[in-house]
Scaffold this active site. Structure first.
Site, PDB file in Angstrom:
ATOM      1  N   ASP A   1     -34.485  79.329 -47.259  1.00  0.00           N
ATOM      2  CA  ASP A   1     -34.490  78.484 -48.443  1.00  0.00           C
ATOM      3  C   ASP A   1     -33.042  77.997 -48.659  1.00  0.00           C
ATOM      4  OD1 ASP A   1     -35.455  77.643 -51.176  1.00  0.00           O
ATOM      5  OD2 ASP A   1     -33.966  79.145 -51.763  1.00  0.00           O
TER       6      ASP A   1
ATOM      7  N   ASP B   1     -31.438  76.108 -52.009  1.00  0.00           N
ATOM      8  CA  ASP B   1     -30.870  76.344 -53.351  1.00  0.00           C
ATOM      9  C   ASP B   1     -31.087  77.792 -53.771  1.00  0.00           C
ATOM     10  OD1 ASP B   1     -30.391  73.418 -54.776  1.00  0.00           O
ATOM     11  OD2 ASP B   1     -32.016  73.377 -53.323  1.00  0.00           O
TER      12      ASP B   1
ATOM     13  N   ASP C   1     -35.509  82.910 -52.417  1.00  0.00           N
ATOM     14  CA  ASP C   1     -35.064  83.481 -53.694  1.00  0.00           C
ATOM     15  C   ASP C   1     -36.114  83.415 -54.788  1.00  0.00           C
ATOM     16  OD1 ASP C   1     -34.945  80.711 -54.090  1.00  0.00           O
ATOM     17  OD2 ASP C   1     -33.148  80.814 -55.337  1.00  0.00           O
TER      18      ASP C   1
HETATM   19  O1  PGA Z   1     -34.969  71.812 -55.167  1.00  0.00           O
HETATM   20  C1  PGA Z   1     -35.471  72.811 -55.719  1.00  0.00           C
HETATM   21  O2  PGA Z   1     -36.084  72.765 -56.802  1.00  0.00           O
HETATM   22  C2  PGA Z   1     -35.367  74.141 -55.067  1.00  0.00           C
HETATM   23  O3  PGA Z   1     -34.913  74.065 -53.736  1.00  0.00           O
HETATM   24  P1  PGA Z   1     -35.104  75.339 -52.796  1.00  0.00           P
HETATM   25  O4  PGA Z   1     -36.525  75.274 -52.293  1.00  0.00           O
HETATM   26  O5  PGA Z   1     -34.068  75.127 -51.708  1.00  0.00           O
HETATM   27  O6  PGA Z   1     -34.820  76.555 -53.613  1.00  0.00           O
HETATM   28 MG    MG Z   2     -34.439  78.543 -53.819  1.00  0.00          MG
END
Ligand code: PGA
Ligand code: MG
Length: 226
Positions: free
Chosen positions: A15, A17, A176
């Site tokens: 992942d 963010d 996360d």
């Molecule tokens: O853009 C988002 O809302 C979250 O991004 P992610 O899947 O990398 O945590």
């Molecule tokens: Mg994330």
């Protein structure tokens, strides 16, 4: 004490963010610039933190409708305004989490394939990876608009495995949030969650997964190269 299970894998899907990159400062800034431009009250960083996870459109929707009312037309305008501001500042305050660089290097040395699987839209994912020095470090990048459905649907994970030329059961997901955990479960792959990321206001230790990590480096103890 029982031995910790090691997963026989050929690839690791990350992942973005809240797992590889701490992007929250830029997301909060862009969200509040959007709210200001629309004449709406600003939101606290903690509240915006809890809105991150299901991509840009959902972040804007939550900013405009949580304890507030907005029409679909206003939400559409909010998405356009957010995109303009986020494109301007994407990466300004973003940091790579401790341990990530060493983890990626160690996984490479083990011969594992590496991918990013993020709900962030591609227009923001690719420039951010470039800016953070991550361009070329991954064998595949799947963004929130690369396929028809975002995490928690498993389609993005299947797509990443297809690009890597492996089966879903040969990959480990590291994320996360419940979006990552549910997507991995639905794809039939093991999943570890970092305890320092963004989990939409849910305590991360209440999310069903194969283990929590306080640093991505700890994932190395859970992998047996297949
Ligand atoms: O853009 C988002 O809302 C979250 O991004 P992610 O899947 O990398 O945590
Ligand atoms: Mg994330």
């Amino acid at each position: 004490m029982a031995a910790v299970e090691r997963f026989p894998v050929r690839a690791v899907l990350f992942d973005l963010d809240g797992t590889l990159l701490d992007t929250i400062g830029d997301l909060v800034e862009a969200a509040n610039r959007m709210l200001a431009e629309l004449g709406r009250p600003l939101r606290s960083p903690a509240q915006i933190h809890s809105f991150v996870g299901k991509g840009v459109a959902m972040l804007v929707r939550r900013c405009l409708t949580e304890d507030a009312h907005a029409t679909e037309v206003e939400i559409e305008r909010g998405i356009e305004v957010f995109r303009r501001h986020y494109a301007e500042i994407n990466g300004d305050t973003t940091r790579i989490y401790p341990g990530i660089e060493d983890t990626l290097q160690a996984m490479r040395t083990l011969g594992l394939k590496l991918a990013v699987v993020t709900n962030k839209a591609e227009e923001f994912t690719l420039p951010l990876l470039e800016r953070m020095g991550f361009a070329g470090r991954f064998d595949a990048v799947v963004s929130g608009d690369s396929v028809a459905t975002k995490k928690p649907d498993p389609a993005m994970l299947h797509h990443a495995c297809g690009l890597l030329g492996i089966g879903a059961a040969q990959a480990l997901m590291i994320g996360d949030s419940a979006n990552d955990a549910l997507a991995a479960r639905a794809a039939g792959m093991p999943v570890l969650l970092v305890d320092y990321g963004y989990s939409e206001g849910m305590p991360v230790d209440t999310i069903e997964c194969d283990g929590l990590l306080s640093s991505a480096l700890e994932a190395l103890d859970r992998i047996a190269v297949a």
